[in-house]
Design a protein around this motif. Structure first.
Motif, short mmCIF file in Angstrom:
data_model
loop_
_atom_site.label_atom_id
_atom_site.label_comp_id
_atom_site.label_asym_id
_atom_site.label_seq_id
_atom_site.Cartn_x
_atom_site.Cartn_y
_atom_site.Cartn_z
N LYS A 1 0.92 -1.16 -0.08
CA LYS A 1 0.12 -0.13 0.14
C LYS A 1 0.91 1.41 -0.03
O LYS A 1 0.36 2.19 -0.27
N HIS B 1 -7.45 -7.87 -4.00
CA HIS B 1 -6.82 -6.61 -4.04
C HIS B 1 -5.92 -6.39 -5.06
O HIS B 1 -5.37 -5.14 -5.40
N LYS C 1 -3.53 1.69 -8.77
CA LYS C 1 -2.35 2.50 -8.05
C LYS C 1 -1.07 2.69 -8.85
O LYS C 1 -0.60 3.67 -8.94
#
Length: 167
Positions: free
Chosen positions: A14, A148, A155
């Motif tokens: 992340k 995910h 991203k």
């Protein structure tokens, strides 16, 4: 309660970082502490195994349910709430693609930075993990990673689009 799973994989986390499988070198369990949420005042238990595997750094531990907060975490895990592992390490080489670290702790957390680092099995007393169960372990990890995958891909696209103009 015994728990296990990957503490680190080369998957982008992340924070847009990836830790190489070779980054850890030799790791001894007695040199690494097990905390709750990276808080050194909250000992979560004892690491019983840390080893590099093809998919990443595997960890096994026994939770110390008598420690503050650990009984709640163990109860949550028994009830099916998803927890994961997260590493605490000094970065020795690399920034986004980290190729050398000094590992000093692994934490049990509800929000691991790396979505592939989920606690994948729980061993209660008198229950053994047999080789046929490993397929279930990998299936759980693959399902969690797939959830995910799109978030990480979005991203990466954003990062590629915004960083390419800076080079």
């Amino acid at each position: 309660m015994r728990i296990a799973g990957y503490a680190s994989t080369p998957h982008v986390d992340k924070r847009w970082r990836s830790v190489s499988n070779d980054a850890f070198g030799a790791v001894e369990t007695e040199d690494v502490r097990l905390y709750l949420d990276h808080d050194e005042t909250r000992i979560a238990g004892t690491l019983t195994l840390i080893e590099r595997r093809e998919r990443g750094l595997w960890a096994e531990a026994v939770l110390a349910e008598g420690q503050p907060g650990v009984a709640r975490v163990a109860s949550d895990i028994r009830a099916g709430k998803q927890y994961g592992f997260s590493i605490g390490a000094k970065r020795l080489l690399g920034w986004r693609l980290i190729s050398r670290v000094a590992l000093f702790e692994i934490s049990v957390t509800e929000h691991p930075a790396n979505p592939e680092c989920l606690i994948t099995w729980v061993d209660r007393p008198a229950v053994k993990l047999w080789p046929k169960d490993l397929a279930d372990v990998y299936a759980e990890q693959d399902a969690a990673a797939e959830l995910h995958k799109h978030e990480i891909e979005d991203k990466l696209k954003w990062l590629t689009a915004n960083v390419s103009g800076l080079i």
